[in-house]
Design an enzyme around this catalytic site. Structure first.
Site, short mmCIF file in Angstrom:
data_model
loop_
_atom_site.label_atom_id
_atom_site.label_comp_id
_atom_site.label_asym_id
_atom_site.label_seq_id
_atom_site.Cartn_x
_atom_site.Cartn_y
_atom_site.Cartn_z
N ARG A 65 0.80 -1.23 0.00
CA ARG A 65 0.00 0.00 0.00
C ARG A 65 0.83 1.27 0.00
NH1 ARG A 65 -4.67 -2.17 -1.82
NH2 ARG A 65 -5.63 -3.62 -0.34
N HIS A 177 -7.84 -5.78 -15.16
CA HIS A 177 -8.96 -6.16 -14.31
C HIS A 177 -10.21 -5.92 -15.15
CE1 HIS A 177 -11.13 -5.66 -10.15
NE2 HIS A 177 -11.97 -6.13 -11.06
N HIS A 202 -7.05 -12.21 -12.08
CA HIS A 202 -8.13 -12.82 -11.28
C HIS A 202 -9.39 -13.21 -12.07
CE1 HIS A 202 -9.46 -8.67 -11.01
NE2 HIS A 202 -8.78 -8.35 -9.95
N ASP A 275 -3.49 -11.97 -5.49
CA ASP A 275 -4.21 -10.70 -5.32
C ASP A 275 -4.16 -10.29 -3.85
OD1 ASP A 275 -5.66 -8.42 -5.72
OD2 ASP A 275 -7.54 -9.43 -6.21
N GLY A 292 -11.02 -7.18 -0.67
CA GLY A 292 -9.65 -7.65 -0.78
C GLY A 292 -9.24 -8.49 0.42
#
Ligand code: NCD
Ligand code: ZN
Length: 412
Positions: A65, A177, A202, A275, A292
């Protein structure tokens, strides 16, 4: 040459063969691979009898992050320790930080933070509606990321054909995505305008697997990633886990899950990634929980359990989590245990078990959707470029990771 480390007697697993070996390491690289019976001298010699030796895993889809406003969720320093404890020695990190990593300035700040990583790393550079020149200038990175659906940090996903046409025409590897109808739209644009590879992250729905299978059959240059949570959890688990089982894409039905496994079996799915998306418990417990879940530390144990259960082979695990990630993104020295490659290695005890618990997770938020799962197989020791970064029963190390270099793949 004096070897820094000799690893003796482990069973080396590669996509092609599995055999007992003695490996010599020097200056962070593999320099010799001999039959296990041969003896080698080195500054340090370690016996790996009874253990499996795998190339360090490459997780192509990780959220650290930093830089900026989400750093309280997890940093390169913290999340890379979870990675090492799970046998992951390289990660490709996502740009949906605050600020978004779609400019040279934010990339420079991300690089600064990433220097505190324990494992090696590379970046997905973020694409926006108006940063084409910056994307083109970031061509030395492994890949650039398209967000076409809303998710953490992304409130206005790309929606414009003209923008996508121009990005697709750059010829750079793109990750995307793109869920459901959005994937169909993107595949259509890529078929028409794409000049480089498209890596779809994903994949979760049966129809997405089918769309990608059809695209590959048409000869389109596409790759597909599945996550551990979509392979191992369904909407039934989402009901049980509440916010701790909420992510984008959401958990799907058992039929969708079966389609992912079929996609693994027939090669439609090229990689398994996590992920890894750390969010604090208090954020997950709040009125608007962010989507998440963390996954770096549990990736390999969960896959080893699938091997023990007969659902995957070790060779497949190595292909899906090391060889193919390295090949798709052109990661130099990564993804294989071969003479000259980086000495990124994982020793696994197939006879020991890993009990996954919140309390033993190194990810900063300290929870996992797989709490209480027992996996047959345990990560015993992990080396990143020859340096021991994790040893079972001990804390992972800190720092020393570096950025990957990329040799752009041409289509074979
Ligand atoms: C990711 C995050 O939190 O950054 N969340 C998620 O649910 N997967 C973003 C993403 O990959 O979509
Ligand atoms: Zn993600």
């Amino acid at each position: 040459m004096t070897l820094d480390l000799v690893l003796r007697g482990g069973t080396l697993v590669s996509p092609q063969a599995t055999r007992p070996v003695t490996i010599g390491l020097a200056a962070g690289r593999v320099v010799l691979i001999l039959d296990a019976a041969e003896s080698l001298a080195g500054r340090e010699v370690r016996d790996l009898d009874g253990l499996l030796l795998l190339p360090g895993l490459i997780d192509c889809h990780v959220h650290c992050r930093e830089p900026g406003g989400h750093a309280h969720k997890g940093t390169y320093a913290s999340e890379s320790r979870a990675a090492a404890a799970g046998g992951v020695t390289t990660m490709l990190t996502m740009p949906n930080t605050v600020p978004f990593c779609g400019s040279a300035a934010v990339l420079a700040a991300a690089r600064e933070c990433a220097q505190r990583s324990l494992i090696d790393y590379g970046f997905h550079f973020g694409v926006t509606a108006d940063n084409l020149a910056e994307v083109a200038a970031a061509a030395d990175l492994p890949v650039a990321k398209l967000y076409l659906n809303e998710t953490t940090g992304i409130t206005s996903p790309l929606a414009d054909d003209a923008v996508l046409r121009r990005v697709l025409a750059l010829g750079l590897p793109l990750s995307a995505h793109a869920e459901g109808d959005t994937l169909d739209w993107l595949l259509g644009l890529h078929a028409r305008w794409g000049t480089g590879p498209l890596y779809v992250v994903h994949v979760a729905l049966a129809r997405e697997v089918a769309a990608l299978r059809a695209a590959k059959a048409r000869g389109q240059w596409v790759y597909a990633e599945a996550t551990t949570h979509h392979l191992l959890l369904t909407d039934q688990d989402a009901a049980r886990l509440g916010p701790y089982g909420d992510m984008r894409p959401t958990l799907k039905t058992a039929a969708d899950q079966a389609a992912l496994w079929a996609g693994l079996a027939d090669g439609t799915i090229d990689t398994i990634a996590t992920d890894h998306a750390p969010h604090l418990r208090e954020e997950k417990e709040s009125g608007s929980p962010p989507p998440g879940v963390p996954g770096l530390q549990t990736l390999l144990p969960l896959l080893l359990e699938q091997v023990a259960a007969g659902r995957l082979t070790l060779a497949q695990v190595v292909r899906l989590t090391a060889a193919q990630p390295a090949a798709i993104f052109g990661l130099c020295g990564k993804g294989a245990v071969a003479v000259g490659s980086d000495a990124d290695l994982v020793a696994v005890d197939p006879t020991a078990a890993t009990v996954i618990e919140h309390a033993t997770q190194y990810t900063w938020p300290g929870w996992t959707p797989f709490d209480g799962w027992t996996c047959r197989g345990r990560v015993e020791a992990v080396w990143r470029r020859g340096e021991l970064v994790y040893e079972a029963g001990q804390e992972p190390g800190t720092g020393g990771g570096r950025e990957v270099t990329v040799a752009r793949a041409h289509r074979s």
